[in-house]
Structures are given as C-alpha cells and as structure tokens.
Design a protein around this motif. Sequence first.
Motif, short mmCIF file in Angstrom:
data_model
loop_
_atom_site.label_atom_id
_atom_site.label_comp_id
_atom_site.label_asym_id
_atom_site.label_seq_id
_atom_site.Cartn_x
_atom_site.Cartn_y
_atom_site.Cartn_z
N THR A 1 86.16 40.24 -43.60
CA THR A 1 84.74 40.04 -43.89
C THR A 1 84.15 41.29 -44.52
OG1 THR A 1 84.64 38.63 -41.93
CG2 THR A 1 82.56 39.23 -42.95
N TYR B 1 80.49 42.84 -46.40
CA TYR B 1 79.04 42.67 -46.52
C TYR B 1 78.49 43.69 -47.51
CZ TYR B 1 79.97 41.02 -41.70
OH TYR B 1 80.48 40.41 -40.57
N TYR C 1 74.71 45.36 -48.18
CA TYR C 1 73.34 45.49 -47.69
C TYR C 1 72.53 46.36 -48.66
CZ TYR C 1 74.90 44.02 -42.98
OH TYR C 1 75.40 43.33 -41.91
N LEU D 1 70.78 42.34 -45.41
CA LEU D 1 71.98 41.72 -45.96
C LEU D 1 71.68 41.09 -47.31
CD1 LEU D 1 74.99 40.89 -45.39
CD2 LEU D 1 74.04 38.67 -44.72
N GLN E 1 77.48 38.13 -47.93
CA GLN E 1 78.60 38.25 -47.00
C GLN E 1 79.76 37.43 -47.54
OE1 GLN E 1 77.77 36.94 -42.99
NE2 GLN E 1 79.92 36.95 -42.40
N GLN F 1 83.78 36.12 -46.75
CA GLN F 1 84.89 35.94 -45.84
C GLN F 1 86.11 35.74 -46.74
OE1 GLN F 1 85.11 36.22 -42.62
NE2 GLN F 1 87.12 35.36 -42.20
N VAL G 1 79.98 33.53 -47.69
CA VAL G 1 79.49 32.92 -46.46
C VAL G 1 77.96 32.81 -46.48
CG1 VAL G 1 79.33 33.17 -43.94
CG2 VAL G 1 81.45 33.79 -45.13
N ASP G 2 77.31 33.85 -46.97
CA ASP G 2 75.84 33.88 -46.96
C ASP G 2 75.36 34.73 -48.12
OD1 ASP G 2 73.31 34.67 -44.36
OD2 ASP G 2 73.10 34.13 -46.47
N SER H 1 71.96 34.10 -49.14
CA SER H 1 70.60 33.57 -49.17
C SER H 1 69.55 34.62 -49.56
CB SER H 1 70.24 32.96 -47.82
OG SER H 1 70.38 33.91 -46.79
N SER I 1 85.33 41.08 -37.03
CA SER I 1 84.38 40.07 -36.54
C SER I 1 83.00 40.66 -36.70
CB SER I 1 84.64 39.74 -35.08
OG SER I 1 84.06 40.73 -34.24
N VAL I 2 81.99 39.85 -36.50
CA VAL I 2 80.61 40.31 -36.71
C VAL I 2 80.19 41.32 -35.66
CG1 VAL I 2 79.57 38.48 -35.32
CG2 VAL I 2 78.29 39.48 -37.23
#
Lengths: 113, 112
Positions: free
Chosen positions: B31, B33, B35, B45, B48, B50, B55-56, B58, B97-98
């Motif tokens: 994963t 990210y 920012y 963010l 993101q 994966q 994944v995101d 938005s 993991s997150v």
Amino acid sequence: RKEVEQDPGPFNVPEGATVAFNCTYSNSASQSFFWYRQDCRKEPKLLMSVYSSGNEDGRFTAQLNRASQYISLLIRDSKLSDSATYLCVVIKNYGGSQGNLIFGKGTKLSVKP
Amino acid sequence: EAGVAQSPRYKIIEKRQSVAFWCNPISGHATLYWYQQILGQGPKLLIQFQNNGVVDDSQLPKDRFSAERLKGVDSTLKIQPAKLEDSAVYLCASSLSVYEQYFGPGTRLTVT
C-alpha cells in the motif's frame, strides 16, 4: 464539522511539566485511533495507538472515550526533546486491514528549559 | 531497513508550470499513499494505491493532479498546471496495513 479536531495550541510548558492534548472525532464508526508526532520540517511518525482501555508508554498515556468521541494524550515530566507537533489520527476503514488516516491539524508543543 | 525514499526534496516552480514527484516505498509494502500537507495543517490524503490499483482518490483534484504506480512499486505524482495554492509538502507513505504507515521525508513545493 471537521472529521478530526484538536486543541489549537501552541502549548508552551517548562521542563518537567505535565501536558494534555485533546482531540475529538466526528465519525462514530471510526475504529482505530493513533497519535503521530511530527518534528519541525520532518515527516510524521507513529507515537502510539489509542485503545479504549487506555495505554501507556513510559511518560506517555493515551485514552479513548468512544461515547464522547474523544481522544487524549498525556505527557508527564516533559523533556526538551518532546517539543514537536502532535497529530491526532483516526482511521477511515474500508474493511479488513485497508483504510486511510484522517489527520487533525496538530497541536504544537514547545518545552522550555 | 531502508525507509521510504522521495525526490526531489525541494522544488520551486512558477504557477502554470508542471512538476512531478517520485516515491519509492519500503520493500514489500503493497500500500502506498500520497498526502498533501499545507503549512499549519495535518496531512491530507490525495490518493491510496494497493499494489498498482487505486483504492481511494476521492480527494485528488483530478483536473490538475495525476498519480500512477506502475508495477506496484514506485509511484509518481504530477501536477499540471500548478497553482499558488499547491504550495505544500507532498508526503509519500507506505504500509503493510493501515495500522502503521511509514512516511518519506517529503517534497517541499513552492509555487510562485
């Protein structure tokens, strides 16, 4: 209302003082909570996780109140090296171990000799 | 263990110019990210990944920002054209993991 809100700060305290930071979050479905530390002009680093039962790591104690949607961080016997910005972080979960971090604005702490 | 690498560390451009940032995550971290951290704010963010899937995204301003992660390892974030309000530190993070993300040193962008 912002998803994560923190005390605006800055907090200026003498060495040896006890200082507490507060944080509230708006999404009651949030599952996981953290405090990150960010030194000036550096990247954020995980300080500690926050559990409902409370957790302690040396001079640092974190508490979570799910009913009030409130998170706190207590620093006892402040050291000069504790000077930093403390970021309250809530996880927005997608399911399983996936999600992303929602950061508060941060509270700046300055510990003076 | 090597941490998250980012380059460049600093960039100054004029508004309407284009800029690209590069990130190499910790080996094995699926994963990744991106920012944006504006002065006085917490990181926000942008996107993101994966592996090499999104994944995101938005909160990514898609009219000017784009990001890709080819082969599920390195990633680039591009801004085209830049605006004054894009001045910020762009942080890349990676994780297994997150629950614990590892951040790179960031790229400090100044748009004049």
